[in-house]
Enzyme design. Structure first.
Site, PDB file in Angstrom:
ATOM      1  N   MET A   1       0.830  -0.986  -0.414  1.00 49.65           N
ATOM      2  CA  MET A   1       0.146  -0.364  -0.093  1.00 49.65           C
ATOM      3  C   MET A   1       0.600   1.409   0.012  1.00 49.65           C
ATOM      4  O   MET A   1       0.746   2.171  -0.638  1.00 49.65           O
ATOM      5  CB  MET A   1      -0.394  -0.057   1.426  1.00 49.65           C
ATOM      6  CG  MET A   1      -2.189  -1.202   1.413  1.00 49.65           C
ATOM      7  SD  MET A   1      -2.920  -0.494  -0.277  1.00 49.65           S
ATOM      8  CE  MET A   1      -4.337   0.791   0.146  1.00 49.65           C
TER       9      MET A   1
ATOM     10  N   ASP B   1      10.999   3.759   5.866  1.00 49.67           N
ATOM     11  CA  ASP B   1      11.137   1.961   6.508  1.00 49.67           C
ATOM     12  C   ASP B   1      11.956   1.305   7.043  1.00 49.67           C
ATOM     13  O   ASP B   1      13.044   2.204   7.264  1.00 49.67           O
ATOM     14  CB  ASP B   1      10.208   0.715   4.991  1.00 49.67           C
ATOM     15  CG  ASP B   1       9.546  -0.024   5.262  1.00 49.67           C
ATOM     16  OD1 ASP B   1       9.851  -0.894   6.630  1.00 49.67           O
ATOM     17  OD2 ASP B   1       8.861   0.155   4.795  1.00 49.67           O
TER      18      ASP B   1
ATOM     19  N   VAL C   1       1.535   1.385   7.777  1.00 45.57           N
ATOM     20  CA  VAL C   1       2.265   0.409   8.032  1.00 45.57           C
ATOM     21  C   VAL C   1       1.124  -0.366   8.375  1.00 45.57           C
ATOM     22  O   VAL C   1       0.621  -0.658   8.173  1.00 45.57           O
ATOM     23  CB  VAL C   1       3.009   0.888   9.442  1.00 45.57           C
ATOM     24  CG1 VAL C   1       4.393   1.854   9.100  1.00 45.57           C
ATOM     25  CG2 VAL C   1       2.090   1.347  10.892  1.00 45.57           C
ATOM     26  N   VAL C   2       1.804  -1.318   9.673  1.00 43.87           N
ATOM     27  CA  VAL C   2       0.795  -2.937   9.646  1.00 43.87           C
ATOM     28  C   VAL C   2       0.241  -2.482  10.440  1.00 43.87           C
ATOM     29  O   VAL C   2      -0.309  -1.285  11.346  1.00 43.87           O
ATOM     30  CB  VAL C   2       1.654  -4.382   9.963  1.00 43.87           C
ATOM     31  CG1 VAL C   2       2.251  -3.444  11.688  1.00 43.87           C
ATOM     32  CG2 VAL C   2       0.965  -4.946  10.595  1.00 43.87           C
ATOM     33  N   GLU C   3      -1.513  -2.900  10.330  1.00 43.92           N
ATOM     34  CA  GLU C   3      -2.973  -2.747  10.794  1.00 43.92           C
ATOM     35  C   GLU C   3      -2.898  -3.219  12.269  1.00 43.92           C
ATOM     36  O   GLU C   3      -3.278  -4.423  12.476  1.00 43.92           O
ATOM     37  CB  GLU C   3      -3.400  -3.610   9.799  1.00 43.92           C
ATOM     38  CG  GLU C   3      -5.194  -2.696  10.593  1.00 43.92           C
ATOM     39  CD  GLU C   3      -5.342  -1.442   9.507  1.00 43.92           C
ATOM     40  OE1 GLU C   3      -5.963  -0.692   9.353  1.00 43.92           O
ATOM     41  OE2 GLU C   3      -4.234  -0.601   9.455  1.00 43.92           O
TER      42      GLU C   3
ATOM     43  N   LYS D   1       1.141   1.356  14.662  1.00 52.51           N
ATOM     44  CA  LYS D   1       0.670   2.859  14.824  1.00 52.51           C
ATOM     45  C   LYS D   1       0.407   4.287  15.696  1.00 52.51           C
ATOM     46  O   LYS D   1       1.358   5.246  15.136  1.00 52.51           O
ATOM     47  CB  LYS D   1      -0.816   2.758  14.071  1.00 52.51           C
ATOM     48  CG  LYS D   1      -1.191   1.957  12.597  1.00 52.51           C
ATOM     49  CD  LYS D   1      -2.501   1.796  12.378  1.00 52.51           C
ATOM     50  CE  LYS D   1      -2.662   0.711  11.260  1.00 52.51           C
ATOM     51  NZ  LYS D   1      -2.149   1.732  10.075  1.00 52.51           N
TER      52      LYS D   1
ATOM     53  N   SER E   1      -7.373   1.381   7.209  1.00 54.99           N
ATOM     54  CA  SER E   1      -8.803   0.484   6.900  1.00 54.99           C
ATOM     55  C   SER E   1      -9.904  -0.260   7.683  1.00 54.99           C
ATOM     56  O   SER E   1     -11.410  -0.437   7.083  1.00 54.99           O
ATOM     57  CB  SER E   1      -8.329  -1.320   5.673  1.00 54.99           C
ATOM     58  OG  SER E   1      -8.053  -2.330   6.712  1.00 54.99           O
TER      59      SER E   1
ATOM     60  N   HIS F   1      -8.485   6.458   3.589  1.00 54.63           N
ATOM     61  CA  HIS F   1      -8.194   4.898   3.302  1.00 54.63           C
ATOM     62  C   HIS F   1      -7.904   4.556   2.354  1.00 54.63           C
ATOM     63  O   HIS F   1      -8.897   4.481   1.209  1.00 54.63           O
ATOM     64  CB  HIS F   1      -8.891   4.056   4.105  1.00 54.63           C
ATOM     65  CG  HIS F   1      -9.481   2.536   3.603  1.00 54.63           C
ATOM     66  ND1 HIS F   1     -10.788   2.247   3.771  1.00 54.63           N
ATOM     67  CD2 HIS F   1      -8.490   2.249   3.094  1.00 54.63           C
ATOM     68  CE1 HIS F   1     -10.187   0.963   2.804  1.00 54.63           C
ATOM     69  NE2 HIS F   1      -9.043   0.825   3.422  1.00 54.63           N
TER      70      HIS F   1
ATOM     71  N   GLU G   1     -11.027   6.756   0.840  1.00 50.74           N
ATOM     72  CA  GLU G   1     -12.733   7.125   2.568  1.00 50.74           C
ATOM     73  C   GLU G   1     -11.583   7.925   3.004  1.00 50.74           C
ATOM     74  O   GLU G   1      -9.943   7.987   3.343  1.00 50.74           O
ATOM     75  CB  GLU G   1     -13.115   5.676   2.906  1.00 50.74           C
ATOM     76  CG  GLU G   1     -14.002   4.766   1.916  1.00 50.74           C
ATOM     77  CD  GLU G   1     -14.153   3.717   3.098  1.00 50.74           C
ATOM     78  OE1 GLU G   1     -15.212   3.544   3.201  1.00 50.74           O
ATOM     79  OE2 GLU G   1     -13.162   2.830   3.608  1.00 50.74           O
TER      80      GLU G   1
ATOM     81  N   ASN H   1     -15.416  -1.225   4.258  1.00 53.98           N
ATOM     82  CA  ASN H   1     -15.691  -2.553   4.405  1.00 53.98           C
ATOM     83  C   ASN H   1     -16.226  -2.963   5.708  1.00 53.98           C
ATOM     84  O   ASN H   1     -16.711  -4.902   5.410  1.00 53.98           O
ATOM     85  CB  ASN H   1     -14.123  -2.483   5.330  1.00 53.98           C
ATOM     86  CG  ASN H   1     -13.193  -2.586   4.446  1.00 53.98           C
ATOM     87  OD1 ASN H   1     -12.383  -3.101   3.055  1.00 53.98           O
ATOM     88  ND2 ASN H   1     -11.933  -2.107   5.273  1.00 53.98           N
TER      89      ASN H   1
END
Length: 815
Positions: free
Chosen positions: A425, A444, A501-503, A508, A530, A551, A563, A602
């Protein structure tokens, strides 16, 4: 109206000084795909007109226009690289106020300057048609005028098309729409039959009715500026070019090219249009007026034959395809196959265009116009057309800035942006933003991750270069504006930083807390989450007023929706800047007003997927479920979507939104996704999910799914196709209406556009709430109540639907 049209079109056409030849065809049949830029000769290689051969001067890319001082003399603007021809500047001029058209007559040459007041673009509303008519009256009343030039005073727009609101005044009126269509067709035929030679001087957007006006002219001169685009996009609104376009275009260029333009709605660059024979000259924008006036003088002097020599030549095969019945039939047969392969027959406009062109191509023009008018009337009465037009109006309203004290808030411009995370993403967000000339700082944790991200961006640009959407140099220039780092150096210059980054909420929060030490106070922070809470993330920062959710959907390069999630403390300026950014990169924003799990897309997808899994457990067949939804108009079945996105992604998304559903009466959660996740059947990414992904086409794994369902001990039964379709579609409708009821968005159109762009809900149906209007709200409520009684209380219609049904209301009163 029909008698008047016949009388007008049967007038004896005037003899053209230079005949317009048909374009040289490629020999290939039309393909339904996006337009590609085509390398063409520069203006220096074009006709032997001195101005056209002049070396292009560096300019702004804007059309420079002669100014008319109070003395009444026309003088060239100071910015014009070369003066307008002496014969024009020296002649006594007169100016006629025709409303939205200012007519200037200088000797034998008249220029109709088109300029809709208080608008960025010119549209062919009824007042514009009135103005063009007045200008024609003035020219025809002046026997000395031999050439009429149509030009625009807008900096980057000729005419953007018809004004659809002219057909919808407080509600759709078929008679008014038909009268509007007939008026435009008759007016443009009047242009075509003028005694004066007509020239279209095109710079910027020239679409729809604007293009049809130029087709009625004798010559078309278009600037080779990238902003100049010529096209007939009516098919995207469910209609056809009904102001003469369907009848004229196939007579002017090759039949395959004409069909391709009308069936796809593609927009052509000027040089591509010239290579097809649609445009005669393509000077640089700063030379456009001079070349146009030089052409007018050459016409007056009878010296415009160089345009005849410059027109593309047709091969014997091209002539056979264009002029012989057997060749034409072959073209139409292949074009129809392409349309059906692409649209599956859901959209009537492309098929009606084919039918109309095939029936009218070899008829006299006035008879062709009658068939064109009949086809226009037929399409205006189709529900698919109403849905597509409704979407057009919805799209115009999306992304408007917030207001304070009755005035729109002016947001900032994002010139430099930071992206945290170079994964799937993050790299996608970086690339689409960089493509629009935003400087990117990509971060990163290590060089290996950054190299993978940069490689992904480079591959995306390579595809654009291969498709001729960019030159290799343009791609390299953009890549140089994307830099990488493993720390936060350079982030102090960013206007916006997006986290991808990772959900995980803890990760976060930590990232944003670290970031805040390295950015300036005015920098806006955004999360690409998301489903996670924007308010919770914002509270972990020192700037909740400058925090927002953005999003994106994957793949970022293809998915048009973003979004935009507003937190409780997000300021109006932050929202306005975020909307500016989203629109600047060519995406469509839908503002989510409440920070609830899953937002809109979603959340609805999770419920839709859960109901599909319950149907599997009850005895429905995997491929039958997917086929019924593609038959409904979805681009893919729900299980194909889950495999494509990743079973792990679908499982985690379902977990993040399940809290919304668990408290509802009768809610049942399927355990199928968890079973697949536990078995590490992750879908396309590892070759197996609901389907086996080993070759070009996925193969349904019926044995695995059957064993899985039997292991759950569910009672199996035969489920009809009608029940499958009803339960899935009604689940989507009810949840979409509930999102509106809960205030996640302000308008029904925002829900429908989010579902179209985020889930592939079929545009010809207009969205789930538009579908309610089509089916009748009482019918939908009755269906929901039936399934609530027979299949569970989870189908009980939401309060909004029940209240609207009691009052007989619609979501969209206009259609």
């Amino acid at each position: 109206m029909a008698d008047k049209e016949q009388e007008t079109t049967e007038k004896k056409p005037k003899k053209k000084l230079v005949p317009v030849k048909k374009a040289k065809a490629t020999g290939e049949l039309p393909k339904i795909k996006e337009a590609e830029s085509v390398k063409a000769k520069d203006t220096a290689d074009l006709p032997k007109a001195p101005e056209a051969e002049a070396s292009p001067a560096k300019g702004t890319g804007k059309l420079k226009q002669p100014e008319v001082p109070e003395s009444g003399k026309v003088t060239a603007a100071a910015e014009v690289a070369a003066p307008v021809t002496a014969a024009v500047t020296a002649a006594e001029t007169s100016s006629h106020d025709c409303g939205w058209v200012q007519l200037e007559i200088a000797g034998e040459i008249a220029t109709a300057w088109i300029d809709q007041p208080d608008k960025k673009v010119n549209l062919l509303a009824n007042p514009m048609l009135d103005s063009i008519e007045k200008a024609i009256d003035a020219v025809e009343g002046n026997a000395s005028v031999k050439v009429l030039i149509f030009a625009s005073r807008k900096s980057d727009n000729f005419i953007a098309g018809a004004d659809l609101s002219s057909m919808i005044q407080g509600g759709f009126d078929l008679e008014a729409a038909l009268a509007y269509g007939n008026r435009g067709r008759l007016l443009f035929q009047r242009v075509a039959e003028m005694n004066a030679t007509t020239i279209a001087c095109i710079h910027g957007t020239c679409l729809g009715g604007g293009t049809e006006l130029t087709l009625a002219c004798d010559y078309r001169v278009a600037s080779n500026d990238p902003k100049t685009r010529i096209g007939l996009p009516e098919v995207q609104l469910g209609i056809l070019p009904a102001w003469g376009g369907v009848s004229r275009l196939p007579r002017m260029i090759s039949l395959p090219n004409a069909l391709d333009m009308m069936l796809t709605g593609k927009q052509l660059k000027a040089r591509k249009a010239r290579s097809m024979g649609l445009v005669h000259l393509t000077p640089p924008p700063e030379k456009l007026l001079d070349v146009t006036y030089k052409l007018a003088q050459d016409v007056l002097a009878g010296k415009a034959s160089y345009l005849d020599k410059a027109q593309p030549k047709s091969s014997l095969l091209d002539k056979a395809l264009n002029n012989l019945a057997v060749g034409q039939n072959l073209v139409f047969k292949q074009a129809r196959k392409n349309v059906l392969d692409k649209s599956k027959g859901f959209y009537p406009a492309p098929l009606k265009i084919l039918e109309t062109v095939q029936s009218s191509l070899n008829l006299p023009l006035h008879e062709a116009f009658k068939l064109e008018a009949d086809a226009f009337e037929n399409l205006l009465q189709r529900s698919e057309t109403a849905s597509l037009m409704n979407l057009f109006f919805i799209n115009q309203e999306l992304g408007k800035p917030p207001e304070q004290d009755g005035k729109p808030v002016k947001g900032g411009k994002v010139k430099m942006m930071g992206v945290l995370g170079a994964g799937y993403m993050g790299a996608g967000i970086a690339q689409v933003s960089n493509y629009k000339n935003i400087e990117i700082r990509l971060k990163d944790m290590n060089q290996q991750a950054l190299l993978a991200g940069v490689k992904s961006v480079h591959q995306a640009y390579s595809k654009l270069v291969k498709r001729k959407r960019l030159s290799a140099k343009e791609a390299e220039d953009r890549m140089r504006r994307l830099t990488t780092t493993v720390d936060y150096s350079g982030f102090q210059h960013c206007d916006l930083v997006i986290e991808a980054v990772v959900e995980r909420m803890d990760v976060k929060k930590q990232v944003f807390q670290e970031l805040e030490q390295h950015i300036r106070p005015s920098t806006i922070l955004a999360s690409n989450t998301s489903a996670l809470s924007i308010n919770e993330m914002a509270a972990a920062t020192a700037r909740p007023d400058r925090f927002i959710g953005l999003h994106f959907f994957g793949p970022v390069q293809k998915m048009p929706l973003v979004e935009v999630i507003v937190g409780e403390q997000t300021s109006a300026e932050t929202l306005a800047t975020a909307l500016n950014y989203v629109k600047s990169i060519g995406k469509t924003p839908v503002v989510i007003r409440k920070d609830l799990p899953g937002f809109v897309v979603n959340r609805v997808l999770a419920l839709y997927g859960n109901e599909a899994c319950l149907l599997l457990e009850e005895g429905a067949d995997l491929t039958t479920i997917d086929r019924l939804m593609t038959d409904f108009g979805m681009p893919m079945g729900i299980f194909e979507v889950i495999d494509l996105a990743g079973v792990d992604v679908a499982y985690h998304t379902a977990n993040s939104v399940v809290s919304l559903f668990e408290g509802r009466e009768g809610f049942q959660r399927s355990s199928l996704l968890q079973k697949l996740y536990d078995d590490q059947r992750l879908g396309q990414k590892n070759g197996k999910g609901f389907y086996i992904h080993a070759g070009k086409e996925p193969i349904p794994d019926h044995r695995y799914v059957q064993e899985l369902v039997e292991g759950l001990g569910s009672e199996r039964r035969e489920v009809s196709g009608e029940e499958i379709r009803d339960r899935l579609v009604l689940s989507i409708i009810n949840e979409a209406a509930l999102c509106l009821q809960e205030g996640l968005v302000e308008k029904p159109g925002e829900i429908d556009m989010a579902m179209l762009m985020g889930t592939g809900f079929p545009p010809f149906r207009g969205g789930p709430l538009r579908l309610v209007d089509q089916q009748g709200i009482q019918f939908i409520v009755n269906q929901l109540e039936y399934y609530a009684e027979t299949r569970g209380a989870r189908f009980a219609p939401c309060q909004l639907l029940k209240d609207m049904a009691a009052k007989g209301q619609k979501f969209y009163p206009l259609f």
